[in-house]
Design a protein around this motif. Structure first.
Motif, PDB file in Angstrom:
ATOM      1  N   GLY A  38       0.589  -1.602   0.169  1.00  0.00           N
ATOM      2  CA  GLY A  38      -0.093   0.079  -0.300  1.00  0.00           C
ATOM      3  C   GLY A  38       0.540   1.238   0.567  1.00  0.00           C
ATOM      4  O   GLY A  38       1.815   1.295   0.403  1.00  0.00           O
ATOM      5  N   GLN A  39       0.109   2.586   0.146  1.00  0.00           N
ATOM      6  CA  GLN A  39       0.672   3.272  -0.120  1.00  0.00           C
ATOM      7  C   GLN A  39       0.037   4.732   0.231  1.00  0.00           C
ATOM      8  O   GLN A  39      -1.140   4.382   0.316  1.00  0.00           O
ATOM      9  CB  GLN A  39       0.818   4.099  -1.524  1.00  0.00           C
ATOM     10  CG  GLN A  39       2.132   3.931  -2.351  1.00  0.00           C
ATOM     11  CD  GLN A  39       2.468   3.274  -3.983  1.00  0.00           C
ATOM     12  OE1 GLN A  39       1.630   4.482  -4.803  1.00  0.00           O
ATOM     13  NE2 GLN A  39       3.133   2.535  -3.850  1.00  0.00           N
ATOM     14  N   ILE A  40       0.549   5.156   0.873  1.00  0.00           N
ATOM     15  CA  ILE A  40      -0.010   7.147   1.529  1.00  0.00           C
ATOM     16  C   ILE A  40       0.732   8.539   1.750  1.00  0.00           C
ATOM     17  O   ILE A  40       1.778   8.611   0.775  1.00  0.00           O
ATOM     18  CB  ILE A  40       0.143   6.956   2.808  1.00  0.00           C
ATOM     19  CG1 ILE A  40      -1.017   5.810   3.563  1.00  0.00           C
ATOM     20  CG2 ILE A  40      -1.104   7.810   3.699  1.00  0.00           C
ATOM     21  CD1 ILE A  40      -0.759   5.426   5.493  1.00  0.00           C
ATOM     22  N   GLU A  46       3.988  16.485   1.346  1.00  0.00           N
ATOM     23  CA  GLU A  46       5.430  15.495   0.750  1.00  0.00           C
ATOM     24  C   GLU A  46       5.183  15.093  -0.330  1.00  0.00           C
ATOM     25  O   GLU A  46       3.754  15.264  -1.362  1.00  0.00           O
ATOM     26  CB  GLU A  46       5.126  13.992   1.846  1.00  0.00           C
ATOM     27  CG  GLU A  46       4.931  14.087   3.229  1.00  0.00           C
ATOM     28  CD  GLU A  46       5.135  13.130   3.788  1.00  0.00           C
ATOM     29  OE1 GLU A  46       4.794  12.231   3.408  1.00  0.00           O
ATOM     30  OE2 GLU A  46       5.017  13.616   4.878  1.00  0.00           O
ATOM     31  N   SER A  47       6.312  15.254  -1.394  1.00  0.00           N
ATOM     32  CA  SER A  47       6.280  15.443  -3.143  1.00  0.00           C
ATOM     33  C   SER A  47       6.365  13.613  -3.452  1.00  0.00           C
ATOM     34  O   SER A  47       5.439  13.068  -4.592  1.00  0.00           O
ATOM     35  CB  SER A  47       7.271  16.126  -3.150  1.00  0.00           C
ATOM     36  OG  SER A  47       8.420  14.951  -2.379  1.00  0.00           O
ATOM     37  N   LYS A  48       6.756  12.723  -2.833  1.00  0.00           N
ATOM     38  CA  LYS A  48       6.364  11.157  -2.939  1.00  0.00           C
ATOM     39  C   LYS A  48       5.305  10.540  -1.257  1.00  0.00           C
ATOM     40  O   LYS A  48       5.360  11.205  -0.414  1.00  0.00           O
ATOM     41  CB  LYS A  48       8.149  10.652  -2.397  1.00  0.00           C
ATOM     42  CG  LYS A  48       9.356  11.557  -3.608  1.00  0.00           C
ATOM     43  CD  LYS A  48      10.369  10.409  -3.247  1.00  0.00           C
ATOM     44  CE  LYS A  48      10.992  11.387  -4.005  1.00  0.00           C
ATOM     45  NZ  LYS A  48      12.506  10.463  -4.029  1.00  0.00           N
ATOM     46  N   VAL A  49       4.621   9.178  -1.941  1.00  0.00           N
ATOM     47  CA  VAL A  49       3.866   8.774  -1.422  1.00  0.00           C
ATOM     48  C   VAL A  49       4.687   7.822  -0.309  1.00  0.00           C
ATOM     49  O   VAL A  49       5.989   7.575  -0.336  1.00  0.00           O
ATOM     50  CB  VAL A  49       3.097   7.572  -2.080  1.00  0.00           C
ATOM     51  CG1 VAL A  49       2.040   8.365  -3.049  1.00  0.00           C
ATOM     52  CG2 VAL A  49       3.970   6.569  -3.186  1.00  0.00           C
ATOM     53  N   ARG A  50       4.271   7.374   0.558  1.00  0.00           N
ATOM     54  CA  ARG A  50       4.893   7.454   1.824  1.00  0.00           C
ATOM     55  C   ARG A  50       4.425   5.548   1.643  1.00  0.00           C
ATOM     56  O   ARG A  50       3.210   4.787   0.639  1.00  0.00           O
ATOM     57  CB  ARG A  50       4.546   6.897   3.429  1.00  0.00           C
ATOM     58  CG  ARG A  50       4.915   8.135   3.788  1.00  0.00           C
ATOM     59  CD  ARG A  50       4.606   8.377   4.825  1.00  0.00           C
ATOM     60  NE  ARG A  50       4.783   9.935   5.848  1.00  0.00           N
ATOM     61  CZ  ARG A  50       5.038  10.288   6.628  1.00  0.00           C
ATOM     62  NH1 ARG A  50       4.055   9.678   7.367  1.00  0.00           N
ATOM     63  NH2 ARG A  50       4.844  11.386   6.901  1.00  0.00           N
ATOM     64  N   LEU A  51       5.534   4.640   1.100  1.00  0.00           N
ATOM     65  CA  LEU A  51       5.150   2.882   1.097  1.00  0.00           C
ATOM     66  C   LEU A  51       4.945   1.883   2.369  1.00  0.00           C
ATOM     67  O   LEU A  51       6.141   2.622   3.224  1.00  0.00           O
ATOM     68  CB  LEU A  51       6.351   2.873  -0.096  1.00  0.00           C
ATOM     69  CG  LEU A  51       6.783   3.529  -1.673  1.00  0.00           C
ATOM     70  CD1 LEU A  51       7.542   2.706  -2.207  1.00  0.00           C
ATOM     71  CD2 LEU A  51       5.250   3.255  -1.856  1.00  0.00           C
TER      72      LEU A  51
END
Length: 96
Positions: free
Chosen positions: A4-6, A11-16
């Motif tokens: 999943g990702q948030i 924030e410029s990038k998604v958290r994995l």
């Protein structure tokens, strides 16, 4: 395909995350910390495609939570893996 990702506002990038359950737990923690979660993504258990977490079906099984875009795919996977098909809210609450 249980990752999943948030995407958090600012924030410029998604958290994995490695699992759907970990993704939902992190989203809850972010909200508790007053951070705005823009989007939660999960990956389809059949195709691996990235999906909006609140728009899909889930299967709870002994291996955790798996996401499926289409309910018939979730039902079929649940039958093969002794799982239960649940909606987004139920899946999210069961991961906490």
């Amino acid at each position: 395909h249980q990752a999943g990702q948030i995407w958090v506002r600012g924030e410029s990038k998604v958290r994995l995350y490695s699992t759907v359950k970990a993704t939902f737990a992190a989203a809850k923690q972010l909200q508790n910390d007053k951070q705005e979660v823009r989007v939660v993504f999960v990956h389809d258990g059949s195709s691996g495609n990235k999906l909006f977490a609140d728009k899909v079906w889930y299967v709870k099984s002994s291996t955790g939570l798996s996401a499926f875009l289409l309910k018939p795919a979730a039902v079929a996977w649940a039958k093969q893996n002794s799982g239960t098909v649940v909606d987004y809210e139920t899946a999210r609450k069961s991961a906490q």
